[in-house]
Design a protein around this motif. Structure first.
Motif, mmCIF file in Angstrom:
data_model
loop_
_atom_site.group_PDB
_atom_site.id
_atom_site.type_symbol
_atom_site.label_atom_id
_atom_site.label_comp_id
_atom_site.label_asym_id
_atom_site.label_seq_id
_atom_site.Cartn_x
_atom_site.Cartn_y
_atom_site.Cartn_z
ATOM 1 N N ALA A 81 -19.307 -35.018 -11.213
ATOM 2 C CA ALA A 81 -18.925 -36.293 -11.826
ATOM 3 C C ALA A 81 -19.288 -37.461 -10.910
ATOM 4 O O ALA A 81 -19.752 -38.512 -11.376
ATOM 5 N N PHE A 82 -19.093 -37.277 -9.620
ATOM 6 C CA PHE A 82 -19.480 -38.320 -8.668
ATOM 7 C C PHE A 82 -20.988 -38.547 -8.679
ATOM 8 O O PHE A 82 -21.459 -39.700 -8.724
ATOM 9 N N LEU A 83 -21.765 -37.471 -8.671
ATOM 10 C CA LEU A 83 -23.225 -37.607 -8.669
ATOM 11 C C LEU A 83 -23.721 -38.252 -9.961
ATOM 12 O O LEU A 83 -24.618 -39.110 -9.934
ATOM 13 N N TYR A 84 -23.156 -37.856 -11.094
ATOM 14 C CA TYR A 84 -23.593 -38.457 -12.356
ATOM 15 C C TYR A 84 -23.216 -39.928 -12.428
ATOM 16 O O TYR A 84 -23.996 -40.753 -12.914
ATOM 17 N N SER A 85 -22.016 -40.261 -11.965
ATOM 18 C CA SER A 85 -21.606 -41.667 -11.972
ATOM 19 C C SER A 85 -22.510 -42.512 -11.097
ATOM 20 O O SER A 85 -22.868 -43.640 -11.454
ATOM 21 N N LEU A 86 -22.904 -41.960 -9.956
ATOM 22 C CA LEU A 86 -23.804 -42.686 -9.062
ATOM 23 C C LEU A 86 -25.164 -42.892 -9.714
ATOM 24 O O LEU A 86 -25.732 -43.991 -9.676
ATOM 25 N N ASN A 102 -35.559 -46.196 -27.386
ATOM 26 C CA ASN A 102 -35.445 -45.133 -28.390
ATOM 27 C C ASN A 102 -34.006 -44.629 -28.555
ATOM 28 O O ASN A 102 -33.793 -43.568 -29.163
ATOM 29 N N ASN A 103 -33.048 -45.355 -27.998
ATOM 30 C CA ASN A 103 -31.633 -44.986 -28.114
ATOM 31 C C ASN A 103 -31.310 -43.628 -27.494
ATOM 32 O O ASN A 103 -30.219 -43.085 -27.678
ATOM 33 N N ARG A 104 -32.263 -43.065 -26.731
ATOM 34 C CA ARG A 104 -32.045 -41.743 -26.147
ATOM 35 C C ARG A 104 -31.064 -41.800 -24.983
ATOM 36 O O ARG A 104 -30.206 -40.915 -24.847
ATOM 37 N N GLY A 105 -31.174 -42.835 -24.165
ATOM 38 C CA GLY A 105 -30.294 -42.962 -23.014
ATOM 39 C C GLY A 105 -28.826 -43.066 -23.396
ATOM 40 O O GLY A 105 -27.987 -42.318 -22.870
ATOM 41 N N PRO A 106 -28.446 -43.973 -24.315
ATOM 42 C CA PRO A 106 -27.033 -44.043 -24.708
ATOM 43 C C PRO A 106 -26.503 -42.758 -25.335
ATOM 44 O O PRO A 106 -25.343 -42.405 -25.119
ATOM 45 N N ILE A 111 -22.898 -38.079 -24.783
ATOM 46 C CA ILE A 111 -22.622 -36.636 -24.795
ATOM 47 C C ILE A 111 -22.095 -36.177 -23.442
ATOM 48 O O ILE A 111 -21.122 -35.408 -23.355
ATOM 49 N N VAL A 112 -22.724 -36.643 -22.361
ATOM 50 C CA VAL A 112 -22.278 -36.248 -21.016
ATOM 51 C C VAL A 112 -20.861 -36.752 -20.746
ATOM 52 O O VAL A 112 -20.045 -36.052 -20.136
ATOM 53 N N THR A 113 -20.534 -37.953 -21.206
ATOM 54 C CA THR A 113 -19.191 -38.496 -21.000
ATOM 55 C C THR A 113 -18.147 -37.659 -21.721
ATOM 56 O O THR A 113 -17.063 -37.387 -21.180
ATOM 57 N N GLY A 184 -11.318 -42.650 -21.789
ATOM 58 C CA GLY A 184 -11.313 -44.042 -22.227
ATOM 59 C C GLY A 184 -12.699 -44.652 -22.247
ATOM 60 O O GLY A 184 -12.967 -45.581 -23.026
ATOM 61 N N ASN A 185 -13.597 -44.134 -21.419
ATOM 62 C CA ASN A 185 -14.956 -44.662 -21.369
ATOM 63 C C ASN A 185 -15.808 -44.186 -22.537
ATOM 64 O O ASN A 185 -16.910 -44.719 -22.751
ATOM 65 N N ILE A 186 -15.333 -43.198 -23.286
ATOM 66 C CA ILE A 186 -16.106 -42.682 -24.424
ATOM 67 C C ILE A 186 -16.387 -43.795 -25.433
ATOM 68 O O ILE A 186 -17.489 -43.906 -25.969
ATOM 69 N N TRP A 187 -15.378 -44.645 -25.696
ATOM 70 C CA TRP A 187 -15.548 -45.702 -26.688
ATOM 71 C C TRP A 187 -16.622 -46.697 -26.247
ATOM 72 O O TRP A 187 -17.451 -47.118 -27.054
#
Length: 260
Positions: A81-86, A102-106, A111-113, A184-187
Motif C-alpha cells: 500500500a505504501f509503494l502504490y501510494s508513492l 483513454n480513461n484507463r488510469g482512473p 479497482i486497485v483502491t 473513503g477514497n473510493i468515492w
C-alpha cells in the motif's frame, strides 16, 4: 504515511518477558529467566531454559504458537500500500495527462483502491485476532504453567516483567485507520472514472426529456379553452329589451339609436 506507521509498529517489534523460579533449595533457583521474542512471532521457535528444582538439571522449553501468517500478511499489505501510494502520487503530479488518457488510469486506480480497501479490512482483522493470541501465549502466568518446577507447591514461580504490547496495539489501530482511509477514497477515485461522467450525462438527458415533454403539454398553447372563447371578437353579447341581440365586441361603428 498511515501505511508506514502500520508496518513499522508491527514489523519492527521486539519484546520479552522475565520470570522467577524460587526453588525449595535456594541454590537451584533462577530468579531471572528472560524470554525474548519478535516479529514475525514464530513463538514455537523461541526457546529458553528453566530450572527443574531437582538438582542442577535444567529443562529446555519453548513458547507455544505460530502467528507469523497474520503478522506477515498485515505487514505485506502495508508495504505494498505504501509503494502504490508513492507511485500514484508521482503519477498524479507529473503524469496527469497520461493518467486521464483513454480513461484507463482512473479505472485501474479505482479497482486497485477497492482491492486495497478489502485487503486492509481482512488483514487488520486477522492481525487483531493474531495479536490477541500472541498476548495469551506470552502471558507470564501462562508461560509458568509450562515449567515442571512450577507444578510443585514447594517452589515459588512468579512473573517479574510482562511484555509491552503498546506498539502492536498501535499497529492494529493504524490498520483499521488505513481501511477507513482507503474505503473513503473510493468515492473520489470513482469520480475520476468515465462511469461517473456517463452517469451524470444520463441524468441530464433524462431531465431534458422530461422538460421537453412538459413543455409540449397543454400549458404551452396560445389560448385557453376551445375556439371561440374570450379571444375572439364579437363573442360577448347580450339580449336587448326587445329581444334583439346586442353585441359589444363587433367591429365597425354601430349607433346606439339603431340598436334601440
Amino acid at each position: 504515511l498511515f501505511a508506514i506507521f502500520a508496518f513499522a509498529t508491527c514489523g519492527g517489534y521486539s519484546g520479552g518477558l522475565r520470570l522467577s523460579v524460587d526453588c525449595a533449595n535456594k541454590s537451584e533457583s533462577d530468579l531471572s529467566i528472560d524470554i525474548a521474542f519478535a516479529y514475525p512471532f514464530r513463538l514455537h521457535q523461541v526457546n529458553f531454559d528453566a530450572p527443574t528444582c531437582e538438582g542442577k538439571r535444567r529443562e529446555k522449553l519453548s513458547l507455544i504458537g505460530d502467528f507469523s501468517s497474520s503478522a506477515e500478511f498485515f505487514v505485506t499489505i502495508a508495504v505494498f500500500a505504501f509503494l502504490y501510494s508513492l507511485a500514484a502520487t508521482v503519477v498524479y503530479i507529473f503524469f496527469q495527462n497520461k493518467y486521464r488518457e483513454n480513461n484507463r488510469g482512473p479505472l485501474i486506480d479505482f479497482i486497485v483502491t477497492v482491492v486495497f480497501s478489502f485487503l486492509w479490512l481482512v488483514g487488520s482483522s486477522a492481525w487483531a485476532k493474531g495479536l490477541s493470541d500472541v498476548k495469551i501465549a506470552t502471558d507470564p502466568d501462562e508461560v509458568l504453567l509450562l515449567m515442571s518446577a512450577c507444578k510443585q507447591q514447594s517452589n515459588k514461580c512468579l512473573p517479574v516483567r510482562s511484555p509491552v504490547m503498546s506498539s502492536l496495539n498501535t499497529s492494529v489501530v493504524f490498520g483499521f485507520l488505513n481501511f477507513i482511509l482507503w474505503a473513503g477514497n473510493i468515492w473520489f477515485v470513482f469520480k475520476e472514472t468515465g462511469w461517473h461522467s456517463s452517469g451524470q450525462r444520463h441524468a441530464q438527458d433524462t431531465m431534458e426529456k422530461q422538460s421537453s415533454s412538459y413543455n409540449q403539454g397543454g400549458y404551452n398553447q396560445d389560448s385557453y379553452g376551445p375556439a371561440g372563447g374570450y379571444n375572439q371578437p364579437g363573442s360577448y353579447g347580450q339580449v336587448g329589451e326587445y329581444g334583439q341581440s346586442q353585441s359589444y365586441g363587433q367591429s365597425g361603428p354601430t349607433s346606439f339609436a339603431n340598436q334601440i
